[in-house]
Design an enzyme around this catalytic site. Structure first.
Site, PDB file in Angstrom:
ATOM      1  N   ASP A 315      59.390 -17.549  28.991  1.00  0.00           N
ATOM      2  CA  ASP A 315      58.998 -17.341  29.799  1.00  0.00           C
ATOM      3  C   ASP A 315      57.936 -18.629  30.592  1.00  0.00           C
ATOM      4  O   ASP A 315      57.156 -19.328  29.493  1.00  0.00           O
ATOM      5  CB  ASP A 315      57.460 -16.687  29.138  1.00  0.00           C
ATOM      6  CG  ASP A 315      57.198 -16.812  27.632  1.00  0.00           C
ATOM      7  OD1 ASP A 315      58.389 -17.592  27.011  1.00  0.00           O
ATOM      8  OD2 ASP A 315      55.617 -16.971  27.799  1.00  0.00           O
ATOM      9  N   GLU A 518      56.777 -30.276  22.954  1.00  0.00           N
ATOM     10  CA  GLU A 518      57.701 -28.845  22.914  1.00  0.00           C
ATOM     11  C   GLU A 518      58.461 -28.822  23.685  1.00  0.00           C
ATOM     12  O   GLU A 518      59.524 -28.506  24.278  1.00  0.00           O
ATOM     13  CB  GLU A 518      56.503 -27.755  23.826  1.00  0.00           C
ATOM     14  CG  GLU A 518      56.407 -26.678  23.424  1.00  0.00           C
ATOM     15  CD  GLU A 518      55.704 -25.415  24.829  1.00  0.00           C
ATOM     16  OE1 GLU A 518      55.348 -27.097  25.971  1.00  0.00           O
ATOM     17  OE2 GLU A 518      55.233 -24.653  24.962  1.00  0.00           O
TER      18      GLU A 518
END
Ligand SMILES: OC[C@H]1O[C@H](O[C@H]2O[C@H](CO)[C@@H](O)[C@H](O)[C@H]2O)[C@H](O)[C@@H](O)[C@@H]1O
Length: 565
Positions: A315, A518
């Site tokens: 996403d 991340e």
């Protein structure tokens, strides 16, 4: 699984909790009050209540508002101080019981003192990311969106202060390199407790994530832990949950049937969230994205596509868009994703071999058969011989209807290049075929995905986080491990080269920022990733796990250069 009565089998919706609905309203008020800059909607749905919901709502209703619904900053802060507890306060920091600063047998192939020192720092981050759900959550679940879990948890980090499903696989790979077998098993037991309660592993351990799952990697976690520990008791306890999870992905809206030219039916799976409203953790973004859609049912479908894309873990990305420059053309439920089906094929292979370990031979045989069926389906539907890649498949425009069987059309293959096109390489049934691996390697080499600091997610720079130039740890790992598992010398060299690029960029960024990220920008060594709906996050569970897993596999010699070159 409870779905609303109004919803048919055709478009299921799982109701949310009254607390999530209230926090959604609080989030909207906060957005109107503070404005767009630096606003993170997730913060508000992660708050917990000091008093019961009806008293809190009563007080909230009485806040003096301006015409647009905002309240003054002082009043909002006063309300929050009196009635709400901060995000993350319902988690207690803990040191995992099997954590030691330097585990025996830690990364034996790492000879370089510099790399070893860094790897030990990364290893020590498990302490920073370990939490226990506070007793308050268990006593008063109605005051928290955090879900109670039986064991301590490892979180990804920063705004992601709860357990995530697919992240946990790479966290576990790192924990195994760190010799923290008990912590790894505890994570698996937590995920199984979610299957016991909901019938599937949730996207994350929050009430607002209960309408969808995430890429299904529980069997892979159990398989890796079993390989290291030989713990048959864990396998015995896990098997019923794995069977339930397999059923979840192969029934209802997740299941699709494709009929080929020989009238042979293939069963495959897709992502499909049981939700058709803005995602509570991103409501303000979703409403903004949907604002130009005027038709109510189209808007509803767009919200379902947003949530279904969150279920994919990617996403967001142009991978799911019919028109790569128009976000509202997101159509994830109209796609048979190649990586999802590779994960389910792996689930079938894992169940077959785990069931055999504990003497459940009938189950084992059933899943060998299921894996053969899915392998055949993947060969027919996803394999693109011209490209030498497995590609996603578009279901066509009527995929949102309840149509049972779709006719296979070769032209429905999505020939755009994404890193997911190489994920099947991770699966034994594909990486054990030398001629396939050689063809795929050649295709990968000329694909444009391999950049100086790792594998890009796609070739399109859309500003979405699962697109170029971002590289993500799980993608690097699956492709590298697939190449290694082929057993081919050339493939191992390629795998090592990719892993070195990734380690170097992680190290350079760590030296600059003192954090693990991340995601990274693979165009330049040491550059952090960006784009998407939130600012870059640090911590970071799966990144740490992949660095440790790579160093475990390849090691680092004394003379090997570590800096960006
Ligand atoms: O808050 C927005 C979205 O955030 C999550 O997605 C991203 O972070 C996850 C945790 O690291 C990761 O698993 C996912 O692949 C990322 O894209 C969350 O999973 C979404 O549901 C959420 O809407």
């Amino acid at each position: 699984m409870a779905v609303t009565e109004a919803s048919s089998q055709c478009s299921p919706v799982k109701p949310t909790t009254p607390l999530v609905t209230f926090l959604d309203r609080l989030q909207e008020t906060a957005f109107k009050t503070y404005g767009n800059s630096d606003f993170d909607p997730k913060l508000y749905v992660d708050l917990s209540l000091k008093f019961n919901l009806s008293d809190t709502e009563e007080a909230f209703k009485k806040l003096p508002r301006s015409e647009n619904g905002s309240v003054s900053v002082e009043i909002l802060e006063g309300f929050m101080g009196e009635y709400m507890r901060g995000a993350g306060e319902d988690l207690v920091e803990v040191v995992p019981e099997d954590y030691v600063p330097e585990p025996t047998g830690f990364l034996p192939k790492v000879e370089s003192p510099e790399v070893r020192a860094w790897a030990l720092e990364v290893h020590s981050l498990w302490k920073n990311l370990s939490r226990k759900v506070s007793n308050g959550v268990r006593d008063r679940p109605d005051l928290h969106t955090l879900l109670p879990l039986p064991n301590p948890v490892v979180i990804p980090g920063s705004r992601f202060r709860e357990v995530y499903y697919w992240d946990s696989y790479w966290v576990i790979r790192g924990l195994l390199a760190s010799k923290m077998h008990e912590t790894a098993k505890a994570i698996v037991a937590n995920l199984i407790s979610l299957i016991d309660e909901y019938g599937y592993v949730l996207n994350g351990a929050r009430a607002y994530y209960s309408n969808r799952s995430q890429p299904p990697l529980l069997s892979s976690m159990i398989y890796e832990i079993y390989k290291r520990t030989g713990d048959k008791e864990m396998v015995r306890k896990s098997l019923p949950a794995l069977l339930k999870e397999h059923q979840f992905w192969n029934s209802g809206k997740h299941k699709m049937t494709i009929q080929d030219d020989q009238a042979c039916n293939h069963t495959l799976s897709r992502y499909y969230a049981m939700w058709d409203k803005p995602r509570p953790e991103s409501s303000t973004n979703d409403k903004e994205s949907a604002s130009k859609i005027l038709d109510a049912s189209e808007k509803q479908q767009f919200y379902r596509e947003l949530a279904s894309t969150a279920e994919s873990g990617w996403d967001f990305s142009t991978r799911w868009m019919r028109n790569s420059s128009d976000f509202t053309t997101l159509a994830t439920t109209s796609i048979l994703p190649v990586d999802l089906n590779a994960f389910i094929l792996k689930m079938e292979l894992d169940i077959a071999s785990l069931a055999k370990v504990i003497g459940e031979n009938t189950i084992s045989e059933r899943f060998v058969e299921a894996s053969q069926g899915r392998k055949k389906a993947m060969d027919s539907v996803f394999w693109n011989a011209k490209m030498g890649q497995w590609v996603d498949y578009w279901l066509g425009d009527n995929s949102t209807s309840c149509k049972e069987v779709h006719k296979l059309e070769a032209s429905n293959q999505n020939e755009n290049v994404f890193a997911s096109n190489f994920v099947p390489l991770w699966i034994e049934l594909f990486n054990s075929d030398a001629s396939v691996v050689e063809k795929v390697m050649e295709s990968f080499q000329s694909s444009g995905l391999l950049c100086s600091a790792g594998i890009a997610t796609s070739l399109t720079n859309s500003g979405q986080q699962w697109d170029f130039p971002n590289g993500w740890a799980p993608i690097q790992h699956m492709i590298v491990e697939g190449l290694v598992r082929s057993g081919l010398k050339e493939a191992r060299l390629m795998a090592e080269d990719i892993a070195m690029r990734w380690i170097r960029t992680n190290y350079a960024a760590y030296k600059n920022t003192s954090t693990m990220l991340e995601k990274y920008d693979v165009e330049e060594c040491g550059k952090i990733g960006g784009g998407g709906e939130y600012i870059p996050q640090t911590g970071f569970g799966w990144t740490n796990g992949v660095v440790l897993a790579f160093l475990e596999e390849f090691g680092w010699t004394k003379d090997q250069k570590l800096d960006c070159q």
